[in-house]
Design an enzyme around this catalytic site. Structure first.
Site, PDB file in Angstrom:
ATOM      1  N   GLU A 185      -9.735   4.285   6.374  1.00  7.04           N
ATOM      2  CA  GLU A 185      -8.878   4.743   7.474  1.00  7.04           C
ATOM      3  C   GLU A 185      -9.640   5.513   8.550  1.00  7.04           C
ATOM      4  OE1 GLU A 185      -6.310   3.383   7.954  1.00  7.04           O
ATOM      5  OE2 GLU A 185      -5.548   2.722   5.998  1.00  7.04           O
ATOM      6  N   HIS A 245      -6.381  -1.798  15.292  1.00  7.78           N
ATOM      7  CA  HIS A 245      -6.596  -1.077  14.034  1.00  7.78           C
ATOM      8  C   HIS A 245      -6.386  -2.011  12.831  1.00  7.78           C
ATOM      9  CE1 HIS A 245      -6.489   2.613  11.486  1.00  7.78           C
ATOM     10  NE2 HIS A 245      -5.728   1.838  10.722  1.00  7.78           N
ATOM     11  N   GLU A 246      -5.249  -2.685  12.793  1.00  8.11           N
ATOM     12  CA  GLU A 246      -4.962  -3.535  11.625  1.00  8.11           C
ATOM     13  C   GLU A 246      -5.942  -4.698  11.562  1.00  8.11           C
ATOM     14  OE1 GLU A 246      -3.076  -2.018   9.682  1.00  8.11           O
ATOM     15  OE2 GLU A 246      -2.232  -0.674  11.202  1.00  8.11           O
ATOM     16  N   ASN A 284      -2.215  -6.233   5.546  1.00  5.57           N
ATOM     17  CA  ASN A 284      -2.256  -7.274   4.514  1.00  5.57           C
ATOM     18  C   ASN A 284      -3.139  -8.437   4.958  1.00  5.57           C
ATOM     19  OD1 ASN A 284       0.075  -5.865   3.334  1.00  5.57           O
ATOM     20  ND2 ASN A 284       1.134  -6.730   5.103  1.00  5.57           N
ATOM     21  N   GLY A 340       3.370   2.627  10.827  1.00  5.43           N
ATOM     22  CA  GLY A 340       3.094   1.843  12.023  1.00  5.43           C
ATOM     23  C   GLY A 340       2.934   0.359  11.735  1.00  5.43           C
ATOM     24  N   ALA A 341       2.044   0.046  10.793  1.00  5.15           N
ATOM     25  CA  ALA A 341       1.747  -1.351  10.513  1.00  5.15           C
ATOM     26  C   ALA A 341       0.923  -1.418   9.240  1.00  5.15           C
ATOM     27  CB  ALA A 341       0.967  -1.971  11.676  1.00  5.15           C
ATOM     28  N   GLU A 395       0.849  -1.189   0.000  1.00  8.78           N
ATOM     29  CA  GLU A 395       0.000   0.000   0.000  1.00  8.78           C
ATOM     30  C   GLU A 395       0.891   1.248   0.000  1.00  8.78           C
ATOM     31  OE1 GLU A 395      -2.822   0.373   3.229  1.00  8.78           O
ATOM     32  OE2 GLU A 395      -3.746   2.102   2.274  1.00  8.78           O
ATOM     33  N   HIS A 415      -9.249  -3.625  10.165  1.00  5.29           N
ATOM     34  CA  HIS A 415      -9.205  -3.417   8.712  1.00  5.29           C
ATOM     35  C   HIS A 415      -9.680  -4.665   7.962  1.00  5.29           C
ATOM     36  CE1 HIS A 415      -7.721   0.472   7.599  1.00  5.29           C
ATOM     37  NE2 HIS A 415      -6.549   0.372   8.181  1.00  5.29           N
TER      38      HIS A 415
HETATM   39  N1  B3K Z   1      -2.952   1.087   5.655  1.00  4.40           N
HETATM   40  C1  B3K Z   1      -1.644   1.263   6.207  1.00  4.40           C
HETATM   41  C2  B3K Z   1      -0.963   2.502   5.750  1.00  4.40           C
HETATM   42  C3  B3K Z   1      -0.222   2.377   4.472  1.00  4.40           C
HETATM   43  C4  B3K Z   1       0.592   3.622   4.213  1.00  4.40           C
HETATM   44  C5  B3K Z   1       1.131   3.656   2.848  1.00  4.40           C
HETATM   45  N2  B3K Z   1       1.967   4.825   2.636  1.00  4.40           N
HETATM   46  C6  B3K Z   1      -1.657   1.238   7.698  1.00  4.40           C
HETATM   47  C7  B3K Z   1      -2.957   1.526   8.345  1.00  4.40           C
HETATM   48  O1  B3K Z   1      -3.535   2.582   8.228  1.00  4.40           O
HETATM   49  O2  B3K Z   1      -3.465   0.642   8.970  1.00  4.40           O
HETATM   50 ZN    ZN Z   2      -5.390   1.952   8.741  1.00  9.24          ZN
END
Ligand code: B3K
Ligand code: ZN
Length: 889
Positions: free
Chosen positions: A324, A301-302, A269, A265-266, A125, A305
């Site tokens: 986000e 958070h991850e 995937n 941060g993280a 990403e 997602h």
């Molecule tokens: N989705 C990723 C962020 C990716 C940043 C790319 N430059 C982390 C997050 O918001 O969970």
């Molecule tokens: Zn995020």
């Protein structure tokens, strides 16, 4: 890197892809020098698209082979552009076979496939997949992936990718392989692989449905004593999403992998979250209370997602806040629910609003201001911003404020019912909320398309005879780049009224019938530019409490007297507004003092104890019933950055001087109370990062930092003693920071001891650099010295952030040295980082965003530094976009 003028991408130019990808099979021969990637994908024409050709993106790749439907393509059959590969006149059904080579060990951008400490990682990403293979690398193209990894068995014993492991084995020749299959369609930005020498903590976990899943936290050998908190956080996240939103983990296996070199941060995937070590590794020896809390929230958070981002993803990158903003809102709610009590929830809310004011309000008022759903970008990585994330979360929170938790849940349910498996827009989320709650939310779209922070002005009128109380709200929004005029927003304003003894009055809003007892907080919906709301049966002239819980991301303009603010600080039933009243009082005094400094008046604190502020602080600190975490927030003065946003012309030295002056005055005026608070909030016994204990430590360490302002030997001993006896990093680093910011004789020795003890712990050495970068006596020369330390490297983003970002963003009085040396240093580092890692460089480039707000002498020097960066050859489009926008009129 590019030298041509970078292209601006516009939201209005979106067109659907010419082809959909159905399946992707990939084979990786992993080698740090040259990794071969063989990709086979099946595609079919999208009848809804006008795009006749098949457009693939690719960057920094060597194309070895390209075959379509079994035949090698001649050079005439395709066009290779900068960053693109276009296949001319393809048939409706296509099988493409592509072989590419990349060089992971040369990849310092940390996008695509790269090496960190000898292991392979990916970051795709937003547009990193195109550094692995040619692909329609855009989030609305979703496909199923099957991936075979092949590598040396000894160097890379662990081979991971998304989804389920379906096969593994030996290849003879010292190499081995693993095949992973992801059962879910996903956009390419969610692809991941990891290969290397790693070990894991794993646990089986039973979902509410009874299904058993495998959870793993992968780290480098030697770090297995630091994974328990991340694992516990993951389990809590899984349970919470089931309970609060009815969302279940859809995979049989969920992995978190920690990596030391990472841009942010993280990353979420699918099934294989990759994390910055900073947000995984913790034990009491190395991690602070804040680290523990951050790990819980980032793991959450991850994980969240997986539904808000992965199952339902973004149609295009302009919709980034769809995933986000929503996911930040979800992680904020998760953290609040994990702490439990109402007062602890309020602490979390205050902390979140503090971040918004510290970082997002300045962004919204500066040259990079953009709507939550931007209309254009040059480099999408520059739009992973506090506006998209934190303001986006506030926008989501407003739905919950308008419809309540149940109404919000109905909207979420409808959103998944309609869009599961799809790539959609912010508008789709808003429509789901509107339809599920039977409301027209068309005006609410302005929160997504207008940039800038709205101002909300409050006027009140009490009619003693009629016993009515009118609140008149007037909204406005300052002009921002590209947006001179703004339309009125739909703003939920939560209000309450306090009687003379500080109790909430029951509210009877004219024209609104309510079943049951009258509420004490009501949400007024402001939709016009100016609107009045009349409360009836108001027995006494009340003190209004407006924007309770910070119900909308606005600047509230209201004329309170000092006495009213002190009254609200003492009595408001809404803890957010109690805190807010204290911040207003403190801000008022800081601004008055800053004004005095600029007029060369001597500062005096003789009457501090007699002021509303002095009395209010005293009252808070002596109230043993108050939550220590709340007290800590209430007794912390607004930061220098937040104060700077309140003045027309910023003099960072004056702001620093008056804030320090006020800290010393508060230290002296409440010396005994600070000493009592210090003793009363000790946390003897074994360490626990729970909110109650962390709150006590926070207040105790705040007391320590105030007491150290007295700069007395007795206090130095107190800090030294705390440093020596600490059984956790929170207390240790607080003591060290107190010592370093004092004239204590032992400060250098303490720094040296700390370094020696933690030399092997990269995350702790980051703290060591950061603490020095932000120390009051650290000037540019000292930072340059620290850069020469053997432990310093620009290549590791955490390390670069710990020293350079901490100095440029966290030490304003030194960074803004009058000779401009701070800006020279800044320019040197932006230019150096640009050649290594454009994303990190562009973040640092943002440090001069607000240059136009400073005194002319500083402005000139900042502008010169910005111009120097802008004129640098081979500037990445990341940095170029930031400095160009900064310099634009
Ligand atoms: N989705 C990723 C962020 C990716 C940043 C790319 N430059 C982390 C997050 O918001 O969970
Ligand atoms: Zn995020």
């Amino acid at each position: 890197m590019r030298t041509d003028t970078p292209l601006t991408i516009y939201r209005k130019d979106y067109t659907p892809p010419g082809f959909w990808v159905e399946t992707v099979e990939m084979g990786f021969d992993l080698d740090p020098e040259a990794t071969h990637v063989a990709t086979r994908m099946t595609l079919k024409r999208n009848p809804a698209s006008q795009n006749k050709s098949l457009l693939l993106y690719g960057e920094a790749l060597r194309l070895v082979q390209l075959r379509m439907n079994g035949k090698a393509l001649t050079k005439r059959a395709y066009t290779l552009g900068p960053g693109t590969l276009e296949i001319n006149n393809p048939p409706d059904h296509v099988t493409l076979e592509i072989e590419t080579v990349t060089h992971p060990n040369l990849n310092t951008s940390l996008m695509g496939l790269y090496v960190s400490d000898g292991n392979f990682f990916t970051q795709c990403e937003a547009e990193g997949f195109r550094k692995i293979t040619y692909f329609p690398d855009r989030p609305d193209v979703m496909a199923k992936y099957k991936v075979m990894l092949r590598a040396d068995k000894e160097k890379y014993p662990v081979l991971l990718s998304n989804g389920n492991l379906i096969e593994e084995g030996d290849l003879g020749d010292g190499r081995h392989y693993a095949v992973w299959e992801d059962p879910f369609k996903k956009p390419s930005y969610l692809f991941a692989l990891v290969a290397g020498k790693l070990v894991c903590q794993e646990e089986k976990y039973t979902l509410h449905s009874g299904r058993e899943v495998l959870l793993q936290v992968w780290v480098e050998e030697g770090n297995l004593d630091k994974t328990q908190h991340a694992m516990d956080s993951l389990k809590r996240s899984i349970r919470w999403d089931e309970e609060r939103f009815g969302l279940e983990l859809d995979l049989d296996r969920f992995m978190i992998v920690a990596v030391g070199d990472f841009n942010m941060g993280a990353m979420e995937n699918k099934g294989l979250n990759i994390f910055n070590t900073k947000y995984v590794l913790a034990n009491p020896r190395i991690a602070t209370d804040t680290d523990y809390a951050n790990i819980e929230s980032v793991v959450g958070h991850e994980y969240f997602h997986n539904w808000t981002g992965n199952r339902v993803t973004c149609r295009d990158w302009f919709q980034l806040s769809l995933k986000e903003g929503l996911t930040v809102f979800r992680d904020q709610e998760f953290s609040a629910d994990m702490i439990g009590t109402d007062s602890a929830r309020a602490v979390k809310r205050i902390e979140d609003v503090r971040v918004l004011r510290q970082a997002q309000f300045p962004e919204d008022a500066g040259p990079m201001a953009h709507p939550v759903r931007p209309d254009s970008y040059v480099e999408i990585n520059n739009f992973y911003t506090v506006t998209v994330y934190e303001k986006g979360a506030e926008v989501v929170r407003m739905y919950q404020t308008l419809f309540g938790r149940d109404g919000f849940r109905k909207g979420m349910d409808l959103y998944f019912q309609r869009h599961d498996g799809c790539a959609v827009e912010c508008d789709d989320f808003r429509r789901a909320m509107a339809d599920a709650n039977g409301r027209d939310l068309s005006q609410f779209e302005l929160w997504y398309c207008q940039s800038g922070t709205p101002h909300l002005k409050v006027d009140t009128h009490y009619d003693e005879v009629a016993k009515t109380y009118a609140i008149t709200l007037t909204q406005s929004c300052p002009a921002t780049p590209g947006q001179a005029q703004k339309q009125p927003y739909h703003i939920p304003v939560a209000v309450g009224l306090l009687d003379g003894s500080g109790r909430d009055l029951p509210l009877h809003l004219g024209g609104v019938e309510i079943d049951g007892p009258a509420p004490t907080t009501m949400v007024l919906e402001l939709t016009q530019q100016r609107q009045s709301f009349e409360f009836r049966n108001v027995p006494v002239h009340p003190v209004p409490s407006i924007l309770r819980g910070f119900s909308a991301p606005v600047v509230l303009e209201i004329d309170y007297s000092d006495a009213e603010l002190a009254f609200l600080m003492a009595h408001d039933s809404d803890p957010f507004n109690r805190w807010e009243a204290g911040q207003r009082l403190a801000m008022r005094r800081l601004l008055a003092l800053a004004d005095a400094v600029q007029k060369d008046h001597a500062l005096s604190d003789s009457e501090l104890q007699e002021t509303a502020l002095g009395k209010a602080y005293h009252k808070i600190l002596s109230d043993r019933m108050l939550d220590p975490a709340f007290c800590e927030l209430a007794l912390t003065l607004p930061s220098e950055t937040v104060v700077a946003e309140q003045v027309d012309v910023v003099d960072p030295h004056a702001i620093h001087a008056v804030r320090q002056f006020m800290r010393r005055s508060l230290a002296a005026a409440m010396r005994v109370e600070w000493e009592v608070a210090y003793q009363a909030n000790r946390t003897p016994g074994s360490y626990s990062p729970d909110a109650a204990a962390a709150g006590k430590r926070a207040l105790k360490n705040l007391a320590l930092s105030y007491l150290m302002e007295l700069d007395e030997p007795q206090m130095h001993l107190l800090a030294q003693g705390q440093y020596d006896q600490a059984n956790n990093m929170t207390d240790r680093i607080a003591a060290l920071s107190a010592l370093v910011n004092s004239s204590a004789a032992g400060r250098d020795e303490a720094l040296a001891r700390f370094y020696a003890e933690f030399e092997q712990e990269a995350l702790v050495i980051d703290k060591w650099f950061a603490l020095q970068a932000m120390a009051r006596t650290t000037d540019v020369a000292k930072v340059r010295d620290l850069m020469a330390h053997t432990a310093f490297t620009l290549k590791n983003p955490n390390r670069a952030r710990s020293l350079i970002f901490s100095f440029c963003n966290g030490n304003p009085a030194q960074f803004h040295a009058v000779d401009g040396s701070g800006y020279e240093f800044w320019a040197d580092q932006v230019i150096a980082l640009n050649a290594i890692n454009p994303q990190v460089a562009a973040r640092l480039a943002r440090s001069l965003d607000r240059w136009r707000k400073y005194a002319p002498a500083l402005q000139e020097k900042m502008q010169a530094a910005l111009k120097r960066v802008a004129a640098t050859k081979s500037l990445s489009k990341d940095v170029l976009e930031v400095v160009t926008k900064s310099l634009a009129n």
